[in-house]
Design a protein around this motif. Structure first.
Motif, short mmCIF file in Angstrom:
data_model
loop_
_atom_site.label_atom_id
_atom_site.label_comp_id
_atom_site.label_asym_id
_atom_site.label_seq_id
_atom_site.Cartn_x
_atom_site.Cartn_y
_atom_site.Cartn_z
N UNK A 181 42.69 42.20 33.38
CA UNK A 181 42.32 42.71 34.70
C UNK A 181 43.36 42.33 35.74
N UNK A 182 43.83 43.35 36.48
CA UNK A 182 44.77 43.11 37.57
C UNK A 182 43.98 42.80 38.84
N UNK A 183 44.34 41.72 39.47
CA UNK A 183 43.62 41.29 40.67
C UNK A 183 44.36 41.74 41.92
N UNK A 184 43.65 42.41 42.82
CA UNK A 184 44.22 42.84 44.08
C UNK A 184 43.85 41.86 45.18
N UNK A 185 44.77 41.64 46.07
CA UNK A 185 44.56 40.67 47.15
C UNK A 185 43.38 41.07 48.02
N UNK A 186 42.55 40.08 48.35
CA UNK A 186 41.39 40.24 49.23
C UNK A 186 40.27 41.08 48.62
N UNK A 187 40.34 41.36 47.31
CA UNK A 187 39.28 42.13 46.66
C UNK A 187 38.75 41.39 45.44
N UNK A 188 37.49 41.61 45.16
CA UNK A 188 36.83 41.05 43.98
C UNK A 188 36.16 42.20 43.24
N UNK A 189 36.21 42.15 41.91
CA UNK A 189 35.54 43.18 41.10
C UNK A 189 34.11 42.76 40.83
N UNK A 190 33.20 43.71 41.07
CA UNK A 190 31.78 43.45 40.84
C UNK A 190 31.17 44.52 39.94
N UNK A 191 30.14 44.14 39.22
CA UNK A 191 29.17 45.09 38.71
C UNK A 191 27.96 44.97 39.62
N UNK A 192 27.54 46.09 40.19
CA UNK A 192 26.40 46.09 41.11
C UNK A 192 25.16 46.54 40.33
N UNK A 193 24.21 45.66 40.25
CA UNK A 193 22.97 45.94 39.53
C UNK A 193 21.87 46.30 40.52
#
Length: 220
Positions: free
Chosen positions: A144-156
């Motif tokens: 996974x590539x991480x972008x600055x100031x962002x977080x990856x979520x799964x929204x349930x």
């Protein structure tokens, strides 16, 4: 939304996280397993059916939030009318976890928009927390590539089946020239019910509810 379109409850904000990962569908007593491990590019090994729905998209602005929630609000209606279910944003149709990248600002905006949608329903839905949501941070497996100031979520978004004598429509009109949409989950697919079909669906649902009340009285 039931026949009552308005709600005066403005302070509802579902924050409680249910640590129990097995939920029970009150309609057919079927257990619904919640996902607990969110690793990028992993397979959840669950298929879309009458209790699960997966959606994958990108959010870059508040406009994207409005568009995606509007496109998927039919699932709110379907789960409330038919069976309890879980809507997962950030998992694709093949059951692969991809996640949705959000800044803190967009995460907050998403929650506010979802809260407003919930407030369009009647007091029973709000008071009993029939619609609750959780943000699960996606774990990096090295791909996974991480972008600055962002977080990856799964929204349930967990949606419990509504009252048996209510018909729940979409929170907003699907189109300016259209009406509020009524949906059900049928064999794992979402079906819109309108016109004569809606009449008979409503009639059968009310008759089934009346029959269940009579049976309970007889058993007592």
């Amino acid at each position: 939304m039931s026949l009552n379109q308005e709600s005066n409850i403005s302070q509802f904000y579902p924050r409680d996280y249910n640590s129990n990962n097995i939920l029970v569908n009150s309609q057919n007593n079927k257990s619904i397993n919640r996902l607990t491990n969110f690793v990028y590019n992993s397979n959840v090994n669950i298929y879309e059916d009458e209790n699960y729905e997966f959606k994958q998209f990108t959010i870059n602005s508040e406009k994207d939030i409005n568009n995606h929630l509007r496109q998927n609000m039919k699932y709110f209606s379907a789960f409330l009318n038919s069976n309890s279910g879980i809507l997962y944003f950030g998992i694709n149709d093949n059951g692969i976890i991809k996640g949705i990248e959000l800044t803190n600002e967009l995460k907050y905006a998403f929650e506010l928009k979802l809260k407003k949608i919930i407030e369009t329903y009647d007091e029973h839905i709000i008071k009993n927390k029939n619609i609750t949501w959780f943000f699960h941070e996606v774990k990096n497996n090295g791909e996974m590539k991480l972008n600055e100031n962002k977080i990856r979520y799964v929204i349930e978004i967990y949606i419990k089946v509504g009252l048996p004598d209510h018909i729940y429509t979409t929170p907003y009109k699907e189109d300016d020239n259209d009406d509020y949409g009524c949906y059900i989950k049928l064999n794992g697919t979402v079906k819109k019910v309108a016109g004569e079909s809606l009449f008979y669906y409503t009639k059968n649902k009310i008759m089934k509810y009346i029959k269940s009340i009579a049976e309970r009285k007889n058993n007592n």
